[in-house]
Scaffold this motif. Structure first.
Motif, PDB file in Angstrom:
ATOM      1  N   SER A 576     -65.425  -9.538  24.041  1.00 38.72           N
ATOM      2  CA  SER A 576     -66.597  -9.369  23.529  1.00 38.72           C
ATOM      3  C   SER A 576     -66.721  -8.073  22.480  1.00 38.72           C
ATOM      4  CB  SER A 576     -67.763  -9.209  24.579  1.00 38.72           C
ATOM      5  OG  SER A 576     -67.310  -8.404  25.662  1.00 38.72           O
ATOM      6  N   GLU A 577     -65.782  -6.972  22.915  1.00 36.40           N
ATOM      7  CA  GLU A 577     -65.637  -5.734  22.447  1.00 36.40           C
ATOM      8  C   GLU A 577     -65.341  -5.926  20.879  1.00 36.40           C
ATOM      9  OE1 GLU A 577     -66.424  -2.861  24.003  1.00 36.40           O
ATOM     10  OE2 GLU A 577     -67.556  -4.110  25.201  1.00 36.40           O
ATOM     11  N   GLY A 578     -64.156  -6.924  20.726  1.00 36.24           N
ATOM     12  CA  GLY A 578     -63.570  -6.987  19.206  1.00 36.24           C
ATOM     13  C   GLY A 578     -62.423  -7.840  19.157  1.00 36.24           C
ATOM     14  N   ILE A 579     -61.622  -7.524  18.312  1.00 34.79           N
ATOM     15  CA  ILE A 579     -60.224  -8.440  18.157  1.00 34.79           C
ATOM     16  C   ILE A 579     -59.196  -7.613  17.407  1.00 34.79           C
ATOM     17  CG2 ILE A 579     -61.390  -9.207  15.930  1.00 34.79           C
ATOM     18  CD1 ILE A 579     -59.839 -11.851  16.416  1.00 34.79           C
ATOM     19  N   PHE A 616     -52.469  -3.999  13.370  1.00 42.22           N
ATOM     20  CA  PHE A 616     -52.515  -2.434  13.936  1.00 42.22           C
ATOM     21  C   PHE A 616     -53.478  -2.123  14.803  1.00 42.22           C
ATOM     22  CE2 PHE A 616     -49.305  -2.249  10.351  1.00 42.22           C
ATOM     23  CZ  PHE A 616     -48.198  -1.811  11.148  1.00 42.22           C
ATOM     24  N   HIS A 617     -54.802  -2.842  14.700  1.00 39.04           N
ATOM     25  CA  HIS A 617     -55.918  -2.308  15.468  1.00 39.04           C
ATOM     26  C   HIS A 617     -56.797  -3.236  16.060  1.00 39.04           C
ATOM     27  CE1 HIS A 617     -55.372   1.506  13.227  1.00 39.04           C
ATOM     28  NE2 HIS A 617     -54.988   0.744  12.231  1.00 39.04           N
ATOM     29  N   HIS A 618     -57.476  -2.719  16.957  1.00 40.53           N
ATOM     30  CA  HIS A 618     -58.354  -3.678  18.073  1.00 40.53           C
ATOM     31  C   HIS A 618     -59.752  -2.989  17.431  1.00 40.53           C
ATOM     32  CE1 HIS A 618     -59.549  -6.322  21.065  1.00 40.53           C
ATOM     33  NE2 HIS A 618     -60.710  -5.391  21.225  1.00 40.53           N
ATOM     34  N   LEU A 619     -60.527  -3.843  16.940  1.00 42.33           N
ATOM     35  CA  LEU A 619     -61.936  -3.239  16.266  1.00 42.33           C
ATOM     36  C   LEU A 619     -62.857  -4.069  16.591  1.00 42.33           C
ATOM     37  CD1 LEU A 619     -60.419  -2.943  12.747  1.00 42.33           C
ATOM     38  CD2 LEU A 619     -60.980  -1.173  14.262  1.00 42.33           C
ATOM     39  N   TRP A 621     -66.464  -6.335  16.475  1.00 46.91           N
ATOM     40  CA  TRP A 621     -66.912  -7.306  15.519  1.00 46.91           C
ATOM     41  C   TRP A 621     -67.566  -6.824  14.384  1.00 46.91           C
ATOM     42  CZ3 TRP A 621     -64.044 -11.635  16.171  1.00 46.91           C
ATOM     43  CH2 TRP A 621     -63.571 -11.998  17.293  1.00 46.91           C
ATOM     44  N   THR A 622     -68.375  -5.792  14.823  1.00 39.72           N
ATOM     45  CA  THR A 622     -69.492  -5.132  13.965  1.00 39.72           C
ATOM     46  C   THR A 622     -68.516  -4.212  12.769  1.00 39.72           C
ATOM     47  OG1 THR A 622     -69.781  -3.462  15.456  1.00 39.72           O
ATOM     48  CG2 THR A 622     -71.402  -5.229  15.203  1.00 39.72           C
ATOM     49  N   HIS A 623     -67.437  -4.071  13.012  1.00 37.34           N
ATOM     50  CA  HIS A 623     -66.549  -3.020  12.105  1.00 37.34           C
ATOM     51  C   HIS A 623     -66.948  -3.299  10.475  1.00 37.34           C
ATOM     52  CE1 HIS A 623     -63.356  -0.539  10.350  1.00 37.34           C
ATOM     53  NE2 HIS A 623     -62.901  -1.575   9.877  1.00 37.34           N
ATOM     54  N   GLN A 624     -67.190  -2.126   9.815  1.00 37.98           N
ATOM     55  CA  GLN A 624     -67.444  -2.359   8.397  1.00 37.98           C
ATOM     56  C   GLN A 624     -66.212  -2.703   7.414  1.00 37.98           C
ATOM     57  OE1 GLN A 624     -70.221  -1.859   5.989  1.00 37.98           O
ATOM     58  NE2 GLN A 624     -71.161  -2.847   7.881  1.00 37.98           N
ATOM     59  N   MET A 625     -66.374  -3.550   6.754  1.00 34.68           N
ATOM     60  CA  MET A 625     -65.101  -3.968   6.026  1.00 34.68           C
ATOM     61  C   MET A 625     -65.671  -3.378   4.734  1.00 34.68           C
ATOM     62  SD  MET A 625     -63.004  -5.557   8.034  1.00 34.68           S
ATOM     63  CE  MET A 625     -61.795  -6.436   6.982  1.00 34.68           C
ATOM     64  N   SER A 626     -64.345  -3.370   3.623  1.00 37.49           N
ATOM     65  CA  SER A 626     -64.368  -2.902   2.328  1.00 37.49           C
ATOM     66  C   SER A 626     -65.357  -3.669   1.425  1.00 37.49           C
ATOM     67  CB  SER A 626     -63.233  -2.777   1.568  1.00 37.49           C
ATOM     68  OG  SER A 626     -62.542  -4.013   1.353  1.00 37.49           O
ATOM     69  N   SER A 627     -65.683  -4.821   1.962  1.00 36.61           N
ATOM     70  CA  SER A 627     -66.658  -5.663   1.122  1.00 36.61           C
ATOM     71  C   SER A 627     -68.284  -5.420   1.444  1.00 36.61           C
ATOM     72  CB  SER A 627     -66.326  -7.101   1.560  1.00 36.61           C
ATOM     73  OG  SER A 627     -66.701  -7.381   3.068  1.00 36.61           O
ATOM     74  N   GLY A 628     -68.162  -4.505   2.580  1.00 37.06           N
ATOM     75  CA  GLY A 628     -69.625  -4.373   3.022  1.00 37.06           C
ATOM     76  C   GLY A 628     -69.864  -5.246   4.388  1.00 37.06           C
ATOM     77  N   PHE A 693     -66.718 -14.926  21.218  1.00 42.58           N
ATOM     78  CA  PHE A 693     -66.803 -13.657  21.594  1.00 42.58           C
ATOM     79  C   PHE A 693     -67.637 -12.775  20.511  1.00 42.58           C
ATOM     80  CE2 PHE A 693     -62.556 -15.206  22.746  1.00 42.58           C
ATOM     81  CZ  PHE A 693     -62.543 -14.938  24.270  1.00 42.58           C
ATOM     82  N   ALA A 694     -67.447 -13.312  19.283  1.00 44.74           N
ATOM     83  CA  ALA A 694     -68.299 -12.328  18.284  1.00 44.74           C
ATOM     84  C   ALA A 694     -69.703 -12.031  18.612  1.00 44.74           C
ATOM     85  CB  ALA A 694     -68.015 -12.992  17.132  1.00 44.74           C
TER      86      ALA A 694
END
Ligand code: BDP
Length: 703
Positions: A576-579, A616-619, A621-628, A693-694
């Protein structure tokens, strides 16, 4: 159909079929890219005829006869012209073939210095003038070079290139350019999707299948010079007298095409077939056994290449059983092979989780400490990425980290994780991404390709291997488009600097058509096909989400009861935290296995390229991508984009109806339908699963 000898019955039959007026050629893909159909454009035809009037040859050896026959057959097919073979130039438009040592005409025409540059396998093709007659010269230091030069010359005509102003000089950058067959002695092929093994062990050595020679032609045409005949999950029997004789019979067919044979060997062979009580590499009896066995092989196969070894990995035995290291094991075999100039290719595909709980780190941790301990005729063979031929992986950190040891690269032509024989996925862009990766091993400018070709570290040996997808299917590879991966592997092994577009264009013209619209449509399909597959299977650095066992469809929920690292959940770690798999310095620190600048770049989600983000990262679900967008939205977008790309490929293919022969057209069309269904399944299964999860509404659209 057997096409190698110009005057064989099959060949004559083929000529009749091809040139019977009004006959539509049946195309089943057997001829691969070596299709020598008559050039239909009369102007072009007369141009080529003018520049190919006779063949001038002043030598004879088995490779040379091969060369001569191939060129005769190609020109007979393409130009409808049977070339006379003469010992001296009598016409304008002569093609002069040969080595400098044996051809006085060539010695007159070509500067020896130029030939030195071409090395043992290189060649030059030049338009020159001989006694005021325009001629084409295909020359080399060794017959093998002439063979490669001739295939390139034929390719120029197949690609409708001008042949009257040629100035080509080429030599391979990598020495050992090998196919690895994962073929078992019972005829099955591990991870093979094109029928059974082409080696008919049962009938060998008495019966020689005509396929062997066509296999050799195809490989020689792209510069492949070796074949490991059997599976890395090896059986000791390959080293018995009977199998050595069988292999020797195949080696005799491959030799005139410049191809050597190699074996995968099992570490415990001295016990299994030699009656010894140990396989300890420090045991004198064991060492003697290997030496004697190697001697027996060379008795029958004087140009035998050497051994490939999968040791202490996935159940295969290795020197560790006796408390010895990979170097101890490899060096024992190297000692046996060295008097015959044979080599050992020792694989670094090991992942013992007791060494580190992150599988991606294991190969590096086991092998880097051994750098400098391997004998001079040992190469370490490493997969392109640190895990296992996934649709996309960053390059294997071993490249650049073992500067005293030559590292071979192992690529997978057979599409185990990229749609097997069913999906159209052109893999050259995947291989290029790895080969062109900057390692920073010696400051900037050290690409993975420079490690593999030996230039960065000045190694005497270099090599590259492609796990073959070849089988008994009529079209060799299952999917007509998988042939492009075989082709691209050979071309990149020869010159890793070629672009995947260049290679695709060459291949399309040779395999499908010279019509510009057709070339354009197929180019577009191929160019985007790998990214499409990454999108619908494992976008944004995800990996190892496939079903257990057969590795075909999606199974992100899979948990292996015995091994964590055979479970999908181990790799994506969705909750539930991320992926994603945290391999940053805050996580397993796998990122630390790369040189400083990469480590820095990849360690932070803010600078890590999005294509490797979840590697490389566990992030969250709300992590901001370069697309916004949020990570979860981006993931959905990528999965949908992958499916849409397959639809685009289908449209492009449909637009070619009538332009492509029916049999191959329908075959590819049916496979694309399957690919679309599979892509949709990948998307739906993965998004449904991750969506749990998301906790975000699934905003899928575009269906
Ligand atoms: C894996 C394959 C397995 C091979 C292994 C290897 O699933 O069949 O034996 O690689 O390369 O990808 O040894």
């Amino acid at each position: 159909m057997h096409l190698s000898r110009p005057y064989s019955m099959q060949w004559l039959l083929w000529m009749v079929i091809v040139f019977l007026p009004g006959t539509v050629l049946a195309e089943d893909g057997y001829e691969l890219w070596l299709r020598y159909n008559r050039i239909p454009d009369p102007e072009l035809l007369s141009y080529y005829k003018k520049h190919a009037t006779e063949m001038v040859v002043q030598q004879s050896c088995p490779i040379f006869r091969t060369v001569q026959d191939e060129l005769l057959m190609a020109l007979q097919g393409l130009l409808g012209q049977e070339l006379p073979v003469n010992p001296s130039v009598s016409k304008k438009g002569a093609i002069i073939l040969g080595t400098l040592d044996e051809s006085p005409i060539l010695r007159r025409l070509v500067q020896p210095l130029e030939m030195e540059i071409a090395g043992d396998e290189g060649y030059i093709i030049r338009s020159l003038s001989f006694d005021n007659r325009p001629v084409t010269v295909i020359a080399a230091n060794k017959s093998k070079g002439v063979l490669y030069g001739v295939f390139r010359f034929i390719c120029l005509i197949q690609n409708r290139q001008a042949i009257d102003r040629l100035s080509i000089r080429s030599k391979p950058r990598i020495q050992r350019r090998l196919l690895n067959h994962w073929d078992n002695l019972n005829g099955s092929v591990e991870r093979g999707y094109a029928g059974k093994s082409i080696w008919n062990w049962e009938k060998l050595p008495a019966e020689i299948d005509s396929r062997y020679e066509d296999y050799a032609r195809a490989n020689a045409s792209i510069g492949i010079n070796g074949t490991v005949m059997n599976n890395v999950n090896s059986q000791a029997e390959i080293l018995t007298k009977g199998y050595i004789s069988k292999a020797a019979a195949i080696a005799n067919v491959l030799r005139p095409y410049g191809i050597r044979v190699y074996f995968s060997v099992k570490f415990t062979s001295p016990m299994e077939i030699g009656g010894l009580s140990t396989a300890d590499p420090f045991d004198p009896g064991v060492r003697r056994w290997w030496k004697e066995r190697v001697r027996q092989i060379y008795e029958q196969i004087p140009d035998f290449g050497g051994f490939l070894v999968k040791a202490y990995s996935e159940g295969q035995p290795g020197p560790q059983i006796y408390g010895r290291t990979h170097a101890d094991g490899a060096n024992m075999l190297a000692e046996a092979l060295s008097p015959f100039e044979g080599i050992v290719m020792w694989r670094s595909f090991v992942y013992d989780l007791s060494i580190d709980s992150d599988r991606a780190k294991c190969g590096y941790l086991e092998f880097v400490p051994l750098d400098g301990q391997f004998a001079a005729n040992v190469l370490i063979q490493s997969k392109n990425g640190p895990v296992d031929f996934q649709p996309r992986e960053p390059f294997n950190p071993l490249f650049g980290a073992m500067q005293k040891t030559p590292l071979m690269m192992e690529l997978q032509i057979t599409q185990e994780y990229t749609g097997q024989g069913k999906h159209l996925v052109y893999l050259a862009p995947q291989w290029k991404e790895v080969l062109d990766s900057e390692t920073f091993a010696k400051g900037s400018g050290t690409l993975v390709a420079g490690i593999v070709d030996g230039s960065a570290e000045n190694h005497a040996l270099s090599g590259i291997a492609g796990v073959s997808g070849i089988g008994t299917d009529r079209n060799w590879m299952g999917h007509h488009f998988s042939q492009a991966n075989w082709y691209a592997f050979g071309r990149l092994a020869w010159d890793p600097a070629l672009t995947s577009e260049q290679i695709a264009e060459e291949w399309i013209e040779m395999t499908w058509s010279n019509d510009p619209e057709t070339i354009d449509a197929i180019m577009k399909m191929m160019a985007g096909s790998w990214e499409a597959c990454v999108d619908y299977m494992t976008p944004l650095g995800l990996h190892h989400l496939m079903a257990a066992g057969h590795h075909y469809g999606p199974e992100p929920e899979y948990v292996n009861p015995d091994r964590a690292d055979w479970s999908s959940t181990y790799y994506h770690k969705a909750d539930s935290e991320g992926i994603g798999f945290d391999r940053s310095s805050a996580g397993t620190n796998a990122v630390n296995q790369y040189a400083g600048p990469l480590r820095k770049l990849w360690d932070s989600p803010a600078t890590c390229p999005e294509k490797y983000l979840l590697w490389f990262h566990h992030l969250p679900w709300t992590h901001q991508m370069s697309s916004g967008k949020t990570l979860w939205q981006e993931l959905q977008l990528r999965y949908n984009r992958g499916v849409e790309s397959v639809m685009t490929m289908q449209k492009a293919w449909d637009s070619l109806e009538g332009k492509i022969d029916e049999e191959r057209f329908e075959h590819v069309k049916a496979r694309l339908e399957m690919q679309l269904e599979n892509a949709q399944e990948w998307r739906d299964v993965c998004l449904d699963y991750f969506g749990r999860f998301a906790e975000s509404p699934d905003t899928r659209d575009g269906e």
